[in-house]
Design an enzyme around this catalytic site. Structure first.
Site, PDB file in Angstrom:
ATOM      1  N   CYS A 257      -5.361   5.341   5.947  1.00 55.48           N
ATOM      2  CA  CYS A 257      -4.042   5.517   5.317  1.00 55.48           C
ATOM      3  C   CYS A 257      -4.213   6.409   4.073  1.00 55.48           C
ATOM      4  O   CYS A 257      -3.935   5.997   2.948  1.00 55.48           O
ATOM      5  CB  CYS A 257      -3.435   4.180   4.943  1.00 55.48           C
ATOM      6  N   ALA A 258      -4.675   7.613   4.308  1.00 55.70           N
ATOM      7  CA  ALA A 258      -5.197   8.454   3.216  1.00 55.70           C
ATOM      8  C   ALA A 258      -4.179   9.386   2.575  1.00 55.70           C
ATOM      9  O   ALA A 258      -4.358   9.804   1.428  1.00 55.70           O
ATOM     10  CB  ALA A 258      -6.359   9.285   3.740  1.00 55.70           C
ATOM     11  N   PRO A 260      -0.932  11.067   0.710  1.00 59.40           N
ATOM     12  CA  PRO A 260      -1.206  12.494   0.532  1.00 59.40           C
ATOM     13  C   PRO A 260      -2.553  12.811  -0.117  1.00 59.40           C
ATOM     14  O   PRO A 260      -2.806  13.973  -0.446  1.00 59.40           O
ATOM     15  CB  PRO A 260      -0.051  12.956  -0.363  1.00 59.40           C
ATOM     16  N   GLY A 261      -3.410  11.818  -0.311  1.00 63.36           N
ATOM     17  CA  GLY A 261      -4.791  12.148  -0.638  1.00 63.36           C
ATOM     18  C   GLY A 261      -5.254  11.926  -2.064  1.00 63.36           C
ATOM     19  O   GLY A 261      -6.331  12.396  -2.425  1.00 63.36           O
ATOM     20  N   LYS A 263      -6.406   9.221  -3.461  1.00 61.03           N
ATOM     21  CA  LYS A 263      -7.658   8.454  -3.490  1.00 61.03           C
ATOM     22  C   LYS A 263      -8.751   9.179  -2.728  1.00 61.03           C
ATOM     23  O   LYS A 263      -9.931   9.090  -3.086  1.00 61.03           O
ATOM     24  CB  LYS A 263      -7.409   7.039  -2.963  1.00 61.03           C
ATOM     25  N   ASP A 304      -3.686   5.953  14.528  1.00 61.34           N
ATOM     26  CA  ASP A 304      -3.134   4.687  14.043  1.00 61.34           C
ATOM     27  C   ASP A 304      -4.292   3.806  13.576  1.00 61.34           C
ATOM     28  O   ASP A 304      -5.130   3.396  14.393  1.00 61.34           O
ATOM     29  CB  ASP A 304      -2.364   4.010  15.200  1.00 61.34           C
ATOM     30  N   ASP A 320      -5.773   1.752   1.822  1.00 63.08           N
ATOM     31  CA  ASP A 320      -4.632   1.805   0.889  1.00 63.08           C
ATOM     32  C   ASP A 320      -3.379   1.672   1.762  1.00 63.08           C
ATOM     33  O   ASP A 320      -2.771   2.666   2.145  1.00 63.08           O
ATOM     34  CB  ASP A 320      -4.662   3.152   0.145  1.00 63.08           C
ATOM     35  N   CYS A 373       0.425  -0.785  -3.541  1.00 69.22           N
ATOM     36  CA  CYS A 373       1.143  -0.576  -4.807  1.00 69.22           C
ATOM     37  C   CYS A 373       2.397  -1.455  -4.817  1.00 69.22           C
ATOM     38  O   CYS A 373       3.481  -0.993  -5.133  1.00 69.22           O
ATOM     39  CB  CYS A 373       1.492   0.893  -5.002  1.00 69.22           C
TER      40      CYS A 373
HETATM   41  C1  LIG Z   1       0.316   4.075   0.345  1.00 68.30           C
HETATM   42  S1  LIG Z   1       0.314   5.521   1.304  1.00 68.30           S
HETATM   43  C2  LIG Z   1      -1.306   6.119   1.057  1.00 68.30           C
HETATM   44  C3  LIG Z   1      -1.525   6.849  -0.249  1.00 68.30           C
HETATM   45  C4  LIG Z   1      -2.870   7.536  -0.301  1.00 68.30           C
HETATM   46  N1  LIG Z   1      -3.974   6.643  -0.044  1.00 68.30           N
HETATM   47  C5  LIG Z   1      -3.102   8.218  -1.646  1.00 68.30           C
HETATM   48  O1  LIG Z   1      -3.810   7.681  -2.492  1.00 68.30           O
HETATM   49  O2  LIG Z   1      -2.580   9.321  -1.846  1.00 68.30           O
HETATM   50  C6  LIG Z   1       0.221   4.840   2.909  1.00 68.30           C
HETATM   51  C7  LIG Z   1      -0.083   5.834   4.022  1.00 68.30           C
HETATM   52  O3  LIG Z   1      -0.270   5.069   5.221  1.00 68.30           O
HETATM   53  C8  LIG Z   1       0.131   5.847   6.309  1.00 68.30           C
HETATM   54  N2  LIG Z   1       0.285   4.902   7.449  1.00 68.30           N
HETATM   55  C9  LIG Z   1       1.282   4.032   7.680  1.00 68.30           C
HETATM   56  N3  LIG Z   1       1.022   3.316   8.792  1.00 68.30           N
HETATM   57  C10 LIG Z   1      -0.170   3.745   9.260  1.00 68.30           C
HETATM   58  C11 LIG Z   1      -0.979   3.403  10.384  1.00 68.30           C
HETATM   59  N4  LIG Z   1      -0.600   2.443  11.237  1.00 68.30           N
HETATM   60  N5  LIG Z   1      -2.141   4.063  10.559  1.00 68.30           N
HETATM   61  C12 LIG Z   1      -2.530   5.035   9.691  1.00 68.30           C
HETATM   62  N6  LIG Z   1      -1.796   5.413   8.628  1.00 68.30           N
HETATM   63  C13 LIG Z   1      -0.645   4.766   8.411  1.00 68.30           C
HETATM   64  C14 LIG Z   1       1.370   6.549   5.843  1.00 68.30           C
HETATM   65  O4  LIG Z   1       1.599   7.722   6.596  1.00 68.30           O
HETATM   66  C15 LIG Z   1       1.018   6.828   4.367  1.00 68.30           C
HETATM   67  O5  LIG Z   1       0.514   8.137   4.245  1.00 68.30           O
END
Ligand SMILES: C[S@@+](CC[C@H](N)C(=O)[O-])C[C@H]1O[C@@H](n2cnc3c(N)ncnc32)[C@H](O)[C@@H]1O
Length: 441
Positions: A257-258, A260-261, A263, A304, A320, A373
């Site tokens: 869940c990286a 927009p990056g 972390k 996923d 995250d 968050c």
């Molecule tokens: C809280 S944000 C992440 C913020 C990021 N780690 C950062 O520090 O910039 C959550 C992310 O999880 C992704 N997401 C949601 N469900 C997901 C899944 N089942 N598998 C992978 N990514 C997922 C979303 O697209 C979103 O980009």
């Protein structure tokens, strides 16, 4: 600018503010999304940058103070506004925010919002009412405000119950007061050793956690160091979870869940070999753009994270997880109006599945940091309690205050990180975050 053109510019900001308020509260769109859409071809398209910022400030103030503003408007109306009044309530809300919280001179706030009503085919029939209500608010609003429990009025019932249950009423009120403030701009540095130099160049403070903090920063793209990729925008609390993996120099890290990056950038800047995974391809594109600006290459995977099974394990994983984001209301006050307990419950169920799959991807002896968050215990403390109850091979590796800039108040008795918007209050607060560090025995 002559008087007439400056008046017209002010009008553009007011019309845009009313449009943004309607986009969020009626069309249920996040404020950032609404702002981008209105700027691309809507009410903000021909508005100058300074007025765009003013329109956003009005809309954000309405989101923060909605309960109080609506209470005052209702007290001044003899009967409810009919549905056919169109944007009249949003125009009144914008006017109230200007008068009572942004301290715009009464003559400008009243005249501009009356003219906004006048320019709208539906609202123009209510021009006299807008004028009367705003004039009365200008005269009596402050005295009425002094009699109200604004903190309670401005907090949706479900969040009031959740926060008073988790943190007590006094802390809940501190959280709400922190959310009333405009947050500063926080930057994470690619090279932490150069903090003193960049603090001097940017006129920033260095927080105990290492984050650089700027007040009234203006446009981010115009700040020194943006073009050369010396830093990225990241709230002080959001900068902490990646650090909890410890020394990752030269090590392989899986960032689930990286996008927009933010972390991912911290991990790559620390010298890790990062695999950044996200389900959303457009968001991964943004991650790639962000990391390219910083000159920090990473491997990306669109998948996923709840079911991804690449046939190998990692020693270090950061999860995250997507969440209700109620800890970010300082920066995104619309979350208070758009999120519901049903969203929280749906996201908590997804977080449990993400955690279980992350557990299967962690090598024995490895470290998994889970974070959200959110201020909701269901997405933090209770999520981890439930995980530990069903995954006997896992245990907490407690986090110490020294790993969080010495901020004892953000580390719980169990050794989790739990920051609140009111923490680091003298310095200007921080987002609400939860993080737990787990290890596979
Ligand atoms: C809280 S944000 C992440 C913020 C990021 N780690 C950062 O520090 O910039 C959550 C992310 O999880 C992704 N997401 C949601 N469900 C997901 C899944 N089942 N598998 C992978 N990514 C997922 C979303 O697209 C979103 O980009």
């Amino acid at each position: 600018m002559n008087n007439r053109s400056s008046d017209m510019a002010g009008l553009g900001a007011r019309r845009a503010a009313a449009a943004l308020i309607g986009d969020v509260l009626t069309s249920r769109r996040p404020l950032d999304e609404a702002f981008a859409a209105e700027a691309a071809g809507g009410a903000l398209a021909r508005v100058a940058p300074r007025d765009r910022a003013f329109a956003r400030a009005i809309a954000a103030t309405v989101m923060r103070r909605l309960g109080t503003i609506d209470h005052l408007i209702d007290a001044m109306l003899d009967k409810e506004l009919p549905k056919r009044a169109g944007p009249v309530r949003d125009i009144l809300r914008a006017g109230a925010a200007e008068l009572l919280f942004l301290r715009v001179p009464a003559h400008a706030a009243v005249a501009m919002n009356v003219e906004t009503a006048n320019k709208d085919t539906t609202a123009k029939h209510y021009k006299a009412l807008v004028n009367a209500v705003l004039r009365r608010l200008a005269r009596e609003g402050d005295a009425m405000l002094a009699t109200l429990d604004t903190e309670r009025l401005d907090t949706p019932d479900w969040l009031w119950e959740s926060w008073t249950g988790a943190y007590g009423e006094e802390t809940t009120r501190r959280i709400i007061r922190a959310q009333y403030e405009n947050p500063p701009l926080d930057l994470s540095l690619k090279d932490e050793a150069s903090a003193a130099v960049w603090a001097e160049t940017l006129g920033a403070a260095i927080l105990p956690t290492g984050t650089l903090r700027l007040e009234d920063a203006g446009r981010v793209e115009e700040l020194p160091g943006f073009e050369e990729g010396a830093w990225w925008v990241q709230d002080a609390a959001a900068a902490l979870p990646a650090k909890l993996l410890g020394d990752v120099k030269g090590r392989e890290v899986l960032d689930l869940c990286a996008a927009p990056g933010g972390k991912t950038a911290a991990l790559a800047a620390a010298g890790a070999d990062v695999t950044a995974l996200d389900r959303s391809k457009p968001r991964l594109e943004r991650l790639n753009e962000n990391l390219a600006r910083l000159g920090l290459p990473v491997r990306t995977v669109a998948a996923d994270a709840a079911s991804w099974s690449p046939g190998r394990q990692w020693e270090f994983i950061l999860l995250d997880a997507p969440c209700s984001a109620t800890g970010t209301a300082r920066r995104h006050p619309d979350v208070l109006r758009l999120k519901s307990p049903a969203d929280r419950d749906k996201l908590a169920a997804l977080q449990a599945r993400l955690l279980d799959n992350a557990a299967s991807l962690l090598a024995p002896g490895g470290t998994l940091v889970y974070c959200t968050c959110s201020l909701e215990p269901e997405e933090g403390e209770r999520q981890i309690e439930a995980f530990l109850a069903r995954q006997a091979a896992f245990a907490r590796k407690p986090i110490t205050p020294a790993e969080a800039g010495g901020l004892e108040e953000i580390i719980t008795g169990e050794g989790d990180l739990r920051s609140l918007p009111c923490h680091m209050g003298i310095e200007g607060g921080m987002d609400g975050f939860f993080a737990a560090r787990l290890t596979r025995r």
